[in-house]
Design a protein around this motif. Structure first.
Motif, mmCIF file in Angstrom:
data_model
loop_
_atom_site.group_PDB
_atom_site.id
_atom_site.type_symbol
_atom_site.label_atom_id
_atom_site.label_comp_id
_atom_site.label_asym_id
_atom_site.label_seq_id
_atom_site.Cartn_x
_atom_site.Cartn_y
_atom_site.Cartn_z
ATOM 1 N N VAL A 175 39.654 23.859 27.202
ATOM 2 C CA VAL A 175 39.591 23.080 25.967
ATOM 3 C C VAL A 175 40.332 21.771 26.200
ATOM 4 N N VAL A 224 41.769 20.949 18.257
ATOM 5 C CA VAL A 224 43.022 21.709 18.212
ATOM 6 C C VAL A 224 43.968 20.974 17.271
ATOM 7 N N PHE A 244 42.425 26.366 16.278
ATOM 8 C CA PHE A 244 41.263 26.067 17.105
ATOM 9 C C PHE A 244 39.991 26.081 16.271
ATOM 10 N N VAL A 272 44.173 25.070 27.625
ATOM 11 C CA VAL A 272 44.195 23.971 26.674
ATOM 12 C C VAL A 272 44.928 22.811 27.335
#
Length: 324
Positions: A211, A234, A278, A300
């Motif tokens: 991500v 996020v 998320f 992430v």
């Protein structure tokens, strides 16, 4: 003349092997992440008993010239490294091990030996044993002490995730919530956003989900091949980035471990509702659930996954001919 020849030979051997001679440092009750800070060039620590099995993840820090190996979210080894010198900078980002060869020789640099080679890109970036002078000195590869490179080679598999970062901190570990747990469709603003999902491109192998908060996008890799992507947001600060490792999946649900690979350097306390940070399409999240297995990694990162973007780009997949 014989004495001169012997002296030159000894000097050559010292130049090639002296700093890279593997020297294991005893932990003496210290945590791996504490011991790693005091390592000198060529030194390493190794404690596989801390986590005998589970998913493996490696974090390489270019700023500190250190590498840390996690298994099941627990640091089991760490080493000094030598990365790319100026003009041959080692790329940062998220990579997978594409190829492993215990005996390998460079096609580009005069057939130079690259013991215990683990390839990260097809353009010539790899983990391997080599000279460690205490500063970046390679042509882009990540050099390791010989013995540590051998231990690492035995502990890894194709498809393992390797994170290369350049922030001057060491990783930290803490428990994590169930990041991939389903969220009701109406709770996410990206619930109906379009996404890509092609699981037939790679039908087996380790799964990693990356991500990028810079791109606001998530990419799913299986055995190093992209099988899906979707918009993702996020909420809140990422603080340098972190990774989740799926330790187990049983009748009580999914059990994740989280490790911080950059940021403040302090421990990370996780709020119970962190999974709500998320935001991704509902159907995409469901599809990801179908491919996750114990050993899967969710990363992430604030870095971009687009080559050529501003800042440090992350090479995720390459299909070009090897330059090593």
């Amino acid at each position: 003349m014989k004495r001169l020849t012997l002296s030159l030979t000894a000097a050559a051997l010292l130049s090639l092997h002296g700093p890279a001679l593997a020297q294991q440092v005893e932990l003496k009750g210290r945590p791996v992440l504490q011991a790693v800070e005091g390592l000198k060039p060529g030194q390493y620590v190794w404690n596989p008993e801390a986590a005998p099995d589970g998913p493996v993840l490696m974090v390489v820090n270019l700023a500190t010239q250190r590498a840390v190996l996690f298994r099941n979210g627990v640091p089991i080894g760490a080493s000094t490294i030598s990365s790319g010198k100026p003009g041959y900078d080692t790329p940062t980002g998220v990579f997978t091990v594409l190829e492993k060869k215990q005996e390998h020789y460079s096609k580009t640099y005069n057939n130079a030996p690259m013991p215990n080679m683990q390839r990260l890109t097809w353009k010539g970036i790899a983990l391997h044993a080599g000279n460690l002078p205490g500063y970046p000195a390679s042509h882009g590869c990540i050099r390791l002490p010989m013995k540590f490179s051998s231990l690492l080679f035995g502990a890894t598999k194709l498809g393992m995730t390797v994170i290369i970062t350049s922030l001057p901190v060491t990783p930290n570990r803490s428990e994590a919530p169930d990041f991939a747990a389903p969220i009701a469709p109406n709770t996410t603003t990206l619930a109906r956003a379009p996404y890509e999902w092609n699981p037939d491109k790679s039908k087996s192998g380790p799964v990693s989900v990356i991500v990028s908060t810079s791109d606001q996008r998530a990419i799913v890799l299986r055995n190093g091949v992209e099988i899906g992507s979707a918009p993702a947001r996020v909420a809140g600060a990422v603080n340098g980035g972190w990774a989740y490792a799926l330790r187990a999946w049983d009748d009580t649900g999914q059990h994740w471990l989280r490790l911080q690979f950059a940021g403040s350097g302090s421990g990370m306390e996780v709020a119970p509702g962190e999974g709500n940070r998320f935001d991704t399409p509902w159907d995409f999240k469901h599809a990801v659930q179908t491919v996750l297995r114990p050993g899967s990694i969710i990363i992430v990162t604030p870095q971009s996954l687009k080559a050529g973007s501003s800042g440090s780009s992350a090479t995720v997949i390459e299909n070009e001919e090897s330059a090593l």
